[in-house]
Design a protein around this motif. Structure first.
Motif, PDB file in Angstrom:
ATOM      1  N   LEU A 135       1.269   8.117   5.005  1.00 11.40           N
ATOM      2  CA  LEU A 135       0.474   7.669   3.872  1.00 11.40           C
ATOM      3  C   LEU A 135       0.618   8.670   2.731  1.00 11.40           C
ATOM      4  O   LEU A 135       0.667   9.881   2.963  1.00 11.40           O
ATOM      5  CB  LEU A 135      -0.999   7.565   4.261  1.00 11.40           C
ATOM      6  CG  LEU A 135      -1.335   6.577   5.377  1.00 11.40           C
ATOM      7  CD1 LEU A 135      -2.814   6.664   5.718  1.00 11.40           C
ATOM      8  CD2 LEU A 135      -0.946   5.168   4.999  1.00 11.40           C
ATOM      9  N   VAL A 136       0.675   8.168   1.510  1.00 17.57           N
ATOM     10  CA  VAL A 136       0.755   9.011   0.320  1.00 17.57           C
ATOM     11  C   VAL A 136      -0.622   8.980  -0.336  1.00 17.57           C
ATOM     12  O   VAL A 136      -0.991   7.989  -0.960  1.00 17.57           O
ATOM     13  CB  VAL A 136       1.846   8.510  -0.643  1.00 17.57           C
ATOM     14  CG1 VAL A 136       1.870   9.352  -1.915  1.00 17.57           C
ATOM     15  CG2 VAL A 136       3.205   8.515   0.049  1.00 17.57           C
ATOM     16  N   THR A 137      -1.381  10.062  -0.171  1.00 21.44           N
ATOM     17  CA  THR A 137      -2.769  10.061  -0.642  1.00 21.44           C
ATOM     18  C   THR A 137      -3.164  11.335  -1.377  1.00 21.44           C
ATOM     19  O   THR A 137      -4.355  11.571  -1.601  1.00 21.44           O
ATOM     20  CB  THR A 137      -3.724   9.861   0.552  1.00 21.44           C
ATOM     21  OG1 THR A 137      -3.514  10.920   1.488  1.00 21.44           O
ATOM     22  CG2 THR A 137      -3.505   8.520   1.227  1.00 21.44           C
ATOM     23  N   ALA A 138      -2.202  12.150  -1.790  1.00 21.60           N
ATOM     24  CA  ALA A 138      -2.535  13.427  -2.432  1.00 21.60           C
ATOM     25  C   ALA A 138      -3.408  13.230  -3.663  1.00 21.60           C
ATOM     26  O   ALA A 138      -4.385  13.961  -3.861  1.00 21.60           O
ATOM     27  CB  ALA A 138      -1.258  14.187  -2.796  1.00 21.60           C
TER      28      ALA A 138
ATOM     29  N   GLU B   2      -0.589   7.930  -5.042  1.00 17.95           N
ATOM     30  CA  GLU B   2      -0.781   6.740  -4.215  1.00 17.95           C
ATOM     31  C   GLU B   2      -0.309   5.490  -4.963  1.00 17.95           C
ATOM     32  O   GLU B   2       0.432   4.662  -4.424  1.00 17.95           O
ATOM     33  CB  GLU B   2      -2.248   6.605  -3.818  1.00 17.95           C
ATOM     34  CG  GLU B   2      -2.520   5.495  -2.841  1.00 17.95           C
ATOM     35  CD  GLU B   2      -3.954   5.475  -2.338  1.00 17.95           C
ATOM     36  OE1 GLU B   2      -4.388   4.387  -1.921  1.00 17.95           O
ATOM     37  OE2 GLU B   2      -4.650   6.531  -2.345  1.00 17.95           O
ATOM     38  N   THR B   3      -0.708   5.368  -6.215  1.00 19.44           N
ATOM     39  CA  THR B   3      -0.311   4.217  -7.021  1.00 19.44           C
ATOM     40  C   THR B   3       1.197   4.194  -7.238  1.00 19.44           C
ATOM     41  O   THR B   3       1.824   3.126  -7.156  1.00 19.44           O
ATOM     42  CB  THR B   3      -1.045   4.223  -8.376  1.00 19.44           C
ATOM     43  OG1 THR B   3      -2.460   4.288  -8.134  1.00 19.44           O
ATOM     44  CG2 THR B   3      -0.724   2.986  -9.192  1.00 19.44           C
ATOM     45  N   GLN B   4       1.789   5.346  -7.482  1.00 22.51           N
ATOM     46  CA  GLN B   4       3.237   5.399  -7.676  1.00 22.51           C
ATOM     47  C   GLN B   4       3.969   4.930  -6.424  1.00 22.51           C
ATOM     48  O   GLN B   4       4.949   4.188  -6.515  1.00 22.51           O
ATOM     49  CB  GLN B   4       3.693   6.803  -8.062  1.00 22.51           C
ATOM     50  CG  GLN B   4       5.182   6.862  -8.330  1.00 22.51           C
ATOM     51  CD  GLN B   4       5.628   8.199  -8.867  1.00 22.51           C
ATOM     52  OE1 GLN B   4       4.849   9.128  -9.026  1.00 22.51           O
ATOM     53  NE2 GLN B   4       6.902   8.298  -9.172  1.00 22.51           N
ATOM     54  N   GLN B   5       3.510   5.320  -5.242  1.00 28.37           N
ATOM     55  CA  GLN B   5       4.156   4.878  -4.008  1.00 28.37           C
ATOM     56  C   GLN B   5       4.035   3.366  -3.846  1.00 28.37           C
ATOM     57  O   GLN B   5       4.985   2.693  -3.443  1.00 28.37           O
ATOM     58  CB  GLN B   5       3.567   5.587  -2.789  1.00 28.37           C
ATOM     59  CG  GLN B   5       4.279   5.231  -1.491  1.00 28.37           C
ATOM     60  CD  GLN B   5       5.718   5.687  -1.476  1.00 28.37           C
ATOM     61  OE1 GLN B   5       5.997   6.882  -1.590  1.00 28.37           O
ATOM     62  NE2 GLN B   5       6.650   4.752  -1.335  1.00 28.37           N
TER      63      GLN B   5
ATOM     64  N   ILE C  62       0.860  -1.180   0.000  1.00 30.62           N
ATOM     65  CA  ILE C  62       0.000   0.000   0.000  1.00 30.62           C
ATOM     66  C   ILE C  62       0.897   1.231   0.000  1.00 30.62           C
ATOM     67  O   ILE C  62       2.115   1.123   0.075  1.00 30.62           O
ATOM     68  CB  ILE C  62      -0.990  -0.010   1.192  1.00 30.62           C
ATOM     69  CG1 ILE C  62      -0.241  -0.091   2.526  1.00 30.62           C
ATOM     70  CG2 ILE C  62      -1.999  -1.143   1.038  1.00 30.62           C
ATOM     71  CD1 ILE C  62      -1.138   0.024   3.752  1.00 30.62           C
ATOM     72  N   ALA C  63       0.289   2.392  -0.054  1.00 30.51           N
ATOM     73  CA  ALA C  63       1.028   3.650  -0.249  1.00 30.51           C
ATOM     74  C   ALA C  63       1.513   4.252   1.073  1.00 30.51           C
ATOM     75  O   ALA C  63       1.073   5.316   1.493  1.00 30.51           O
ATOM     76  CB  ALA C  63       0.174   4.648  -1.002  1.00 30.51           C
ATOM     77  N   ILE C  64       2.450   3.572   1.694  1.00 33.72           N
ATOM     78  CA  ILE C  64       3.132   4.120   2.867  1.00 33.72           C
ATOM     79  C   ILE C  64       4.549   4.452   2.444  1.00 33.72           C
ATOM     80  O   ILE C  64       5.255   3.600   1.890  1.00 33.72           O
ATOM     81  CB  ILE C  64       3.160   3.125   4.044  1.00 33.72           C
ATOM     82  CG1 ILE C  64       1.742   2.808   4.503  1.00 33.72           C
ATOM     83  CG2 ILE C  64       3.998   3.678   5.196  1.00 33.72           C
ATOM     84  CD1 ILE C  64       1.661   1.748   5.581  1.00 33.72           C
ATOM     85  N   ASN C  65       4.971   5.675   2.691  1.00 35.69           N
ATOM     86  CA  ASN C  65       6.344   6.066   2.414  1.00 35.69           C
ATOM     87  C   ASN C  65       7.224   5.406   3.476  1.00 35.69           C
ATOM     88  O   ASN C  65       7.070   5.692   4.665  1.00 35.69           O
ATOM     89  CB  ASN C  65       6.476   7.586   2.462  1.00 35.69           C
ATOM     90  CG  ASN C  65       7.870   8.058   2.163  1.00 35.69           C
ATOM     91  OD1 ASN C  65       8.860   7.495   2.620  1.00 35.69           O
ATOM     92  ND2 ASN C  65       7.963   9.131   1.396  1.00 35.69           N
TER      93      ASN C  65
ATOM     94  N   ASN D  83      -6.718   3.505  -1.284  1.00 37.85           N
ATOM     95  CA  ASN D  83      -7.473   3.271  -2.510  1.00 37.85           C
ATOM     96  C   ASN D  83      -6.948   2.158  -3.393  1.00 37.85           C
ATOM     97  O   ASN D  83      -7.650   1.704  -4.287  1.00 37.85           O
ATOM     98  CB  ASN D  83      -7.516   4.566  -3.326  1.00 37.85           C
ATOM     99  CG  ASN D  83      -8.214   5.659  -2.576  1.00 37.85           C
ATOM    100  OD1 ASN D  83      -9.394   5.549  -2.286  1.00 37.85           O
ATOM    101  ND2 ASN D  83      -7.489   6.712  -2.235  1.00 37.85           N
ATOM    102  N   VAL D  84      -5.694   1.727  -3.163  1.00 33.25           N
ATOM    103  CA  VAL D  84      -5.101   0.716  -4.037  1.00 33.25           C
ATOM    104  C   VAL D  84      -4.082  -0.118  -3.255  1.00 33.25           C
ATOM    105  O   VAL D  84      -3.360   0.400  -2.414  1.00 33.25           O
ATOM    106  CB  VAL D  84      -4.458   1.368  -5.286  1.00 33.25           C
ATOM    107  CG1 VAL D  84      -3.356   2.325  -4.936  1.00 33.25           C
ATOM    108  CG2 VAL D  84      -3.973   0.322  -6.275  1.00 33.25           C
TER     109      VAL D  84
END
Length: 126
Positions: free
Chosen positions: A42-45, A50-53, A33-36, A117-118
């Motif tokens: 969380l990367v949710t901008a 989010e998907t890139q992370q 998931i999108a955790i840096n 979301n992903v």
């Protein structure tokens, strides 16, 4: 015998599982998931960010196992909203050569960890 794959370049597991398991020449990854991993945030901008992370986290797991996205033979994408499919697909697709892209399924789910979301998991082969 199986080999546990771990890297600090991806968020640490928060339960009784590992980032990935290598069995023979096949790597089975846990969903990312999108955790840096550097900040724990969380990367949710945007859905793209989010998907890139998620993909960068997966890239780190693959690299820890001595692999790249070219080794991936199967992916599973879990998404909260099928309306995000096109944006997720664009980012996801940028990590693969279309001619050698893996098999895949994309499934809309009711909820993902941390209400993200992903989530993406992969199977890769040396």
């Amino acid at each position: 015998m199986k080999t546990i794959i771990f890297t600090e370049n991806t968020p640490a597991p928060i339960g009784p599982y590992n980032q990935a398991v290598l069995k023979g020449n096949t790597l089975y990854t846990s969903g990312q998931i999108a955790i840096n991993p550097k900040t724990g945030e969380l990367v949710t901008a945007t859905i793209e960010a989010e998907t890139q992370q998620v993909m960068e986290n997966m890239k780190a797991v693959l690299e820890a196992a001595g692999m790249t996205f070219e080794n991936v033979v199967k992916t599973t994408i879990f998404i909260m909203n099928m309306n995000d499919f096109a944006a997720i697909n664009t980012v996801y697709g940028s990590y693969f050569n279309e001619k050698t892209a893996p098999a895949r399924e994309t499934v809309q789910v009711a909820c993902l960890p941390k209400n993200l979301n992903v989530e993406i998991s992969m199977i890769a082969v040396l």
